[in-house]
Design a protein around this motif. Structure first.
Motif, PDB file in Angstrom:
ATOM      1  N   LEU A 155      11.867  11.687 -12.871  1.00  0.00           N
ATOM      2  CA  LEU A 155      11.279  10.610 -13.664  1.00  0.00           C
ATOM      3  C   LEU A 155      10.991   9.354 -12.849  1.00  0.00           C
ATOM      4  O   LEU A 155      10.465   8.380 -13.378  1.00  0.00           O
ATOM      5  N   THR A 156      11.348   9.385 -11.577  1.00  0.00           N
ATOM      6  CA  THR A 156      11.197   8.200 -10.729  1.00  0.00           C
ATOM      7  C   THR A 156       9.815   8.136 -10.089  1.00  0.00           C
ATOM      8  O   THR A 156       9.354   9.103  -9.472  1.00  0.00           O
ATOM      9  N   VAL A 157       9.173   6.989 -10.237  1.00  0.00           N
ATOM     10  CA  VAL A 157       7.914   6.727  -9.538  1.00  0.00           C
ATOM     11  C   VAL A 157       8.255   6.208  -8.148  1.00  0.00           C
ATOM     12  O   VAL A 157       9.076   5.312  -7.992  1.00  0.00           O
ATOM     13  N   VAL A 158       7.635   6.800  -7.128  1.00  0.00           N
ATOM     14  CA  VAL A 158       7.872   6.407  -5.738  1.00  0.00           C
ATOM     15  C   VAL A 158       6.585   5.800  -5.182  1.00  0.00           C
ATOM     16  O   VAL A 158       5.538   6.446  -5.187  1.00  0.00           O
ATOM     17  N   VAL A 159       6.669   4.559  -4.739  1.00  0.00           N
ATOM     18  CA  VAL A 159       5.516   3.867  -4.136  1.00  0.00           C
ATOM     19  C   VAL A 159       5.801   3.666  -2.659  1.00  0.00           C
ATOM     20  O   VAL A 159       6.788   3.033  -2.293  1.00  0.00           O
ATOM     21  N   VAL A 160       4.939   4.240  -1.822  1.00  0.00           N
ATOM     22  CA  VAL A 160       5.138   4.177  -0.369  1.00  0.00           C
ATOM     23  C   VAL A 160       4.019   3.355   0.266  1.00  0.00           C
ATOM     24  O   VAL A 160       2.834   3.648   0.062  1.00  0.00           O
ATOM     25  N   HIS A 161       4.406   2.347   1.036  1.00  0.00           N
ATOM     26  CA  HIS A 161       3.447   1.541   1.786  1.00  0.00           C
ATOM     27  C   HIS A 161       3.445   2.006   3.239  1.00  0.00           C
ATOM     28  O   HIS A 161       4.472   1.956   3.921  1.00  0.00           O
ATOM     29  N   ILE A 162       2.305   2.476   3.701  1.00  0.00           N
ATOM     30  CA  ILE A 162       2.151   2.869   5.102  1.00  0.00           C
ATOM     31  C   ILE A 162       1.445   1.718   5.817  1.00  0.00           C
ATOM     32  O   ILE A 162       0.343   1.307   5.433  1.00  0.00           O
ATOM     33  N   PHE A 163       2.112   1.201   6.844  1.00  0.00           N
ATOM     34  CA  PHE A 163       1.623  -0.020   7.478  1.00  0.00           C
ATOM     35  C   PHE A 163       1.620   0.113   9.011  1.00  0.00           C
ATOM     36  O   PHE A 163       2.137   1.079   9.584  1.00  0.00           O
ATOM     37  N   LYS A 164       1.068  -0.915   9.617  1.00  0.00           N
ATOM     38  CA  LYS A 164       1.122  -1.033  11.078  1.00  0.00           C
ATOM     39  C   LYS A 164       1.171  -2.514  11.401  1.00  0.00           C
ATOM     40  O   LYS A 164       0.373  -3.297  10.874  1.00  0.00           O
ATOM     41  N   ASP A 165       2.123  -2.890  12.237  1.00  0.00           N
ATOM     42  CA  ASP A 165       2.249  -4.293  12.618  1.00  0.00           C
ATOM     43  C   ASP A 165       0.956  -4.784  13.252  1.00  0.00           C
ATOM     44  O   ASP A 165       0.382  -4.115  14.122  1.00  0.00           O
ATOM     45  N   GLY A 166       0.513  -5.956  12.830  1.00  0.00           N
ATOM     46  CA  GLY A 166      -0.691  -6.543  13.392  1.00  0.00           C
ATOM     47  C   GLY A 166      -1.949  -6.250  12.603  1.00  0.00           C
ATOM     48  O   GLY A 166      -2.970  -6.926  12.799  1.00  0.00           O
TER      49      GLY A 166
END
Length: 237
Positions: A126-137
């Motif tokens: 039942l858990t919504v998982v939000v993933v942010h994929i990032f890169k410094d800069g």
């Protein structure tokens, strides 16, 4: 799956019906009060009132009689505050019994592709998982990280995570022009895949903008009441 169920702690069973609710409330009040600060006579009276069973000593007069003036005065002390606390605890216990899912604090930093997959595949259904994929800069990544921190406090039932593109093990798929990216999962299924997500925002954006964007796609649950809800309720009453 059977091991997981076996590990779960049994849920305490409370009394039902009007008399059961009153007894549960009295027991809660007894446990929540500072017993050491009470005079001995009041402490004994509270102990008697918290028990749903009739005492053996007939001289006490029995618990199942009408409430005396002394008992009423004792219960009335700080009653509204205690009742709000008791009601909040009951709602929390009901929430957990209905398996609405776990609660989370803050944003989780993932350090590998394996950790990324584990979050997607093993989190509560039942858990919504939000993933942010990032890169410094990369423009927008730092601001989006700050927005995630804010949203994590507003939606404790949602698991917010972040991982650098390089740590995913598929860095070639996440070039600078598709970052920052937001991926939303539930029960192992991909619900939202937003590449270069900041293109949907103005140059200066905030957590409320990210929240509105995710709500537009129906990806966030109903926002829960914050810790100040009790005080607000008291003002209304």
């Amino acid at each position: 799956m059977s091991d997981r169920i076996a590990d779960e702690e049994p849920v305490a069973v409370t009394h039902t019906g009007p008399k059961g609710v009153i007894n549960d409330w009295r027991k809660f009040k007894l446990e929540s009060m500072d017993q050491e600060a009470l005079p001995p006579n009041k402490r004994e009276l509270l102990r008697q009132m918290s028990s749903p069973h009739k005492p053996r000593d007939s001289c006490v007069g029995g618990i199942n009689r009408k409430m005396s003036a002394q008992e009423y005065e004792l219960i009335k002390e700080d009653d509204e505050k205690s009742l709000r606390k008791y009601r909040k605890q009951c709602m929390q216990e009901m929430h957990e019994r209905l398996s609405f899912g776990p609660k989370f604090e803050g944003v989780y930093d993932l350090d590998s592709g394996e950790a990324f997959l584990e979050v997607i595949e093993k989190e509560h259904r039942l858990t919504v998982v939000v993933v942010h994929i990032f890169k410094d800069g990369v423009q927008g990544c730092e601001v989006l990280n700050s927005c995630m921190d804010c949203l994590a406090t507003e939606y404790p039932s949602v698991k917010f995570c972040r991982i650098s593109a390089a740590a995913t093990g598929a860095g070639e798929r996440f070039s600078d022009d598709v970052l920052p990216a937001l991926l939303v999962y539930k029960a192992g299924e991909l619900l939202g895949n937003f590449l270069a997500v900041t293109q949907h925002f103005s140059e200066e954006f905030f957590a409320t903008d990210v929240e509105a964007f995710l709500n537009e796609y129906g990806l966030l649950p109903e926002k829960e009441c914050g810790p100040g809800a009790d005080e607000d309720e008291a003002d209304v009453e």
